[in-house]
Write a protein that holds these residues in place. Structure first.
Motif, short mmCIF file in Angstrom:
data_model
loop_
_atom_site.label_atom_id
_atom_site.label_comp_id
_atom_site.label_asym_id
_atom_site.label_seq_id
_atom_site.Cartn_x
_atom_site.Cartn_y
_atom_site.Cartn_z
N VAL A 29 -30.24 -40.71 26.56
CA VAL A 29 -29.33 -41.82 26.80
C VAL A 29 -28.19 -41.25 27.63
O VAL A 29 -27.55 -40.27 27.23
N GLN A 44 -23.80 -47.38 29.50
CA GLN A 44 -24.81 -46.67 28.71
C GLN A 44 -26.19 -47.12 29.15
O GLN A 44 -26.43 -48.32 29.33
N MET A 97 -29.38 -44.55 19.40
CA MET A 97 -29.66 -44.16 20.78
C MET A 97 -31.14 -44.33 21.09
O MET A 97 -31.51 -44.70 22.21
N VAL A 136 -31.73 -47.83 22.06
CA VAL A 136 -31.31 -48.09 23.45
C VAL A 136 -32.44 -47.73 24.41
O VAL A 136 -32.79 -48.50 25.31
N THR A 141 -31.47 -38.40 19.10
CA THR A 141 -31.93 -38.66 20.46
C THR A 141 -30.99 -37.95 21.44
O THR A 141 -29.77 -37.99 21.28
N THR A 144 -28.56 -37.09 24.27
CA THR A 144 -27.53 -37.94 24.87
C THR A 144 -26.69 -37.11 25.84
O THR A 144 -26.38 -35.95 25.57
#
Length: 360
Positions: free
Chosen positions: A15, A39, A70, A73, A99, A101
């Protein structure tokens, strides 16, 4: 009937939290107002798979996420905005990892700057990323590895995987990305650039190529890498070797791209015209997709480099590494033709700026 080109992309999924545009990085303790903090999905492997699929190439993504917000997303974006094949089936979910990032800061006069946590992307192994943990289960004519240095859990099984894929006649390409540890030449990298487990195509940036080889310039690094021997300090012969990387493509940002193969052929293509730089994050991965789409069809390396530069130029004019804006092959090829086609020199830049692209 010709075999349909299919890609399996293995590596990192992030992400991205994109901050910008910035005129300069803020001083310590300062607070700088920017237009947007957004984002969205990112990571070298994810970006490359996304752009390949947008250009009409069947592509699966084999990456890892955690069980967190995340991950939601990423999975939502892949499902709703991308054309990547069945991402829900190919993404590995690691219960006890976050996740990956990344905070990416960008601007027209700012070098790309990142602050990251690698999480699931760093720890996932090939056994977790491959279908059933088996390279033979990949339904692909080409495998691309993205985010090599981030995906350290992949390193242990990479040589055996590449050898098995090559034995099946599958082409293997790799974009190493930046090594935050500063090591640059771990054993897995050494086997990826020489010996029976060497990849067919290596696609580093200029900085990455120079760090891997210990050379000062892209031209010197290219000679080492296509010679099949690379290492810290640039040791090794620059002579052609059948056990080295077959083709090296070095991305140089605004200075275009430099490439060479082990048979001694060399190419240099200038960067494509960019009318307005918005965000260069992910432009190198867009290049990967444009290049690989054309090269995998057996077309000329020069034409593939031009398509890659065109895809990168389009990406640099959009916010975020990927999105619903990702260009299809017609848009990429139109940009390439406008920039590099056989026209008077004074027309090329004007036509490239006017080439079709999707709105931001």
């Amino acid at each position: 009937m010709a075999t349909q080109v299919k890609f399996a992309v293995i590596g990192d999924a992030f992400v991205d939290i994109s901050v910008g545009p910035l005129d300069a990085l803020p001083f310590p303790g300062a607070d700088v107002e920017v237009e947007t903090v957004s984002q969205g999905p990112g990571g070298s492997a994810l970006n490359t798979a996304w752009h390949l699929a947008a250009q009409g190439v069947p592509a699966t993504l084999h990456a890892a996420v955690g069980q967190d917000r995340m991950a939601q997303v990423l999975t939502a974006a892949l499902k709703n905005e991308s054309k990547v094949t069945d991402p829900a089936k190919s993404l590995a979910v690691l219960k006890y990892q976050a996740t990956a990032t990344c905070v990416a800061m960008h601007g027209p006069r700012v070098d790309r700057t990142f602050v990251s946590t690698y999480g699931a992307a760093k720890t996932a192994t090939l056994n977790q990323l491959l279908p059933g943990g088996n390279a033979d289960a990949l339904d692909a004519t080409h495998v691309h590895i993205g985010g090599f240095y981030v995906c350290r859990g992949v390193h242990g099984g990479l040589a055996a995987c590449v050898k098995r894929l090559k034995a099946r006649g599958i082409k293997v390409s790799m974009d190493p990305n930046f090594d935050a540890t500063g090591e640059w030449t771990p054993p897995a990298m050494m086997t990826a650039v020489r010996g029976p487990a060497a990849v067919d195509v290596l696609m580093p940036s200029e900085v990455e190529a120079c760090e891997i080889t210990g050379k000062d310039t892209a031209e010197e690094a290219l000679e080492v890498l296509v010679g099949g021997a690379a290492g810290a300090g640039g040791t090794g012969s620059s002579e052609s070797s059948s056990d080295g990387v077959g083709l090296v493509v070095i991305k140089r940002g605004a200075r275009g791209v430099l490439a060479g193969d082990s048979s001694g052929r060399r190419w240099a293509v200038p960067a494509c015209t960019v009318s307005r730089v918005v965000d260069t994050n992910g432009a190198g991965d867009a290049f990967n997709a444009g290049f690989l789409r054309v090269w995998s069809q057996g077309l000329d390396v020069g034409a593939a480099l031009m398509a890659g530069c065109a895809a990168a130029a389009i990406a640099a004019q959009h916010s975020g590494a990927v999105g619903a804006w990702a260009p299809d092959r017609k848009i990429v090829d139109a940009q390439s033709e406008a920039e590099y086609g056989d026209k008077p020199w004074w027309q090329k830049g004007i036509l490239a700026c006017m080439a079709p692209r999707r709105p931001v």
